[in-house]
Design a protein around this motif. Sequence first.
Motif, short mmCIF file in Angstrom:
data_model
loop_
_atom_site.label_atom_id
_atom_site.label_comp_id
_atom_site.label_asym_id
_atom_site.label_seq_id
_atom_site.Cartn_x
_atom_site.Cartn_y
_atom_site.Cartn_z
N LYS A 21 0.80 -0.70 -0.02
CA LYS A 21 0.05 0.15 -0.13
C LYS A 21 0.73 1.35 0.20
N GLY A 22 1.46 1.29 1.02
CA GLY A 22 3.02 2.37 0.75
C GLY A 22 3.03 2.83 -0.72
N TRP A 23 3.85 1.49 -0.84
CA TRP A 23 5.03 1.44 -2.18
C TRP A 23 3.51 2.43 -3.13
N LEU A 24 2.30 1.75 -3.12
CA LEU A 24 1.58 2.51 -4.43
C LEU A 24 1.46 3.79 -4.39
N VAL A 25 0.84 4.56 -2.80
CA VAL A 25 0.89 5.32 -2.26
C VAL A 25 1.75 6.30 -3.64
N THR A 26 2.69 5.98 -3.01
CA THR A 26 4.52 6.91 -3.44
C THR A 26 4.35 6.72 -4.26
N VAL A 27 4.42 5.93 -5.05
CA VAL A 27 4.91 5.57 -6.88
C VAL A 27 3.93 6.57 -7.40
#
Length: 350
Positions: A21-27
């Motif tokens: 989830k954090g990866w998706l939000v960051t990207v």
Amino acid sequence: MQDALVEAVRAWSDDPPRDPKGWLVTVAWRRFIDATRSEVARRRREDLVDDEPLPGPVSGVDDTLQLYFLCAHPSLTASSAVALTLRAVGGLTTRQIAEAYVVPEATMAQRISRAKRTVSGARLDQPGDVATVLRVLYLVFNEGYSGDIDLAAEAIRLTRQVAASIDHPEVAGLLALMLLHDARRPARTSTGGTLVSLADQDRSLWDTRTIAEGVEILQRALARERLGEFQAQAAIAALHADAQRAEETDWVQVVEWYDELVRLTDSPIVRLNRAVAVGEADGPRAGLAALAALDDSLPRYRAVEAYLRERDGDVLTAARLYVEAASRASNLAEQEHLTRQAARLNARRG
């Protein structure tokens, strides 16, 4: 968020993140920032224009070919000029160009960047070398013929323009080569979109008119006795086009033309293709002997070895090699074709 999900499909199979989830939000946030900056820059450029220019006449001249010649700048090496032109005018990605040159993508990216820096301060008013432009058109055609985007028709159109203005047998040879390959296009894929090997193609689907045009152009070029690599490649294509059935192919002549190509280019890819022809002309073990002299990291090396091993009766090894070849294939259609070959052999083994 859509851009982030697309990137996840590409990247996660090799290296899944610990916090999806954090990866998706960051990207997604980075993609949003990039889009916002791009929009702000566009508006700033528009604001710098005091008055909207009045509409004027549109030139009816197609200057695409001129762009090819200008990008093949004399200050660049031939390889750098080809790479830059393919990227800037041909519309190919760095990955596609790297695959055509059989080099790592990072190496090709550096080559293109250096070429851009070299010509950044130069005046693009000196046309480049004809041979460089021909090489570009050949690679664009190959990508259009077998790659991710269809550029084959555009490459043929531009090559016709070059042939109309430059009387040289290699220009004619390239045009003949393109026409002979393009004539087989309707039979290269099945109705379901899967690749069909040359031996299995329905030759009644080949465009005989285009073949006749290509052969006529080639014969005129060869008659001038100034042989070049494009003429030699076209001669091989003409021999395939001349055979009504795959088993009627004159493989001995095909090998002789490959020998000429090796002499002209000393290309490892030419030697790889020659190994297939030797396997057809002199038997699969002769082909395997020719193949053994080459670097096994070459693209399609495993596929060629699998084919020759199957011809030699070693079905078990051939099936394994087809699987390896599929894992290294550069596009999905080729990957699926090689996987089907492996499945066919495994089914035959029971």
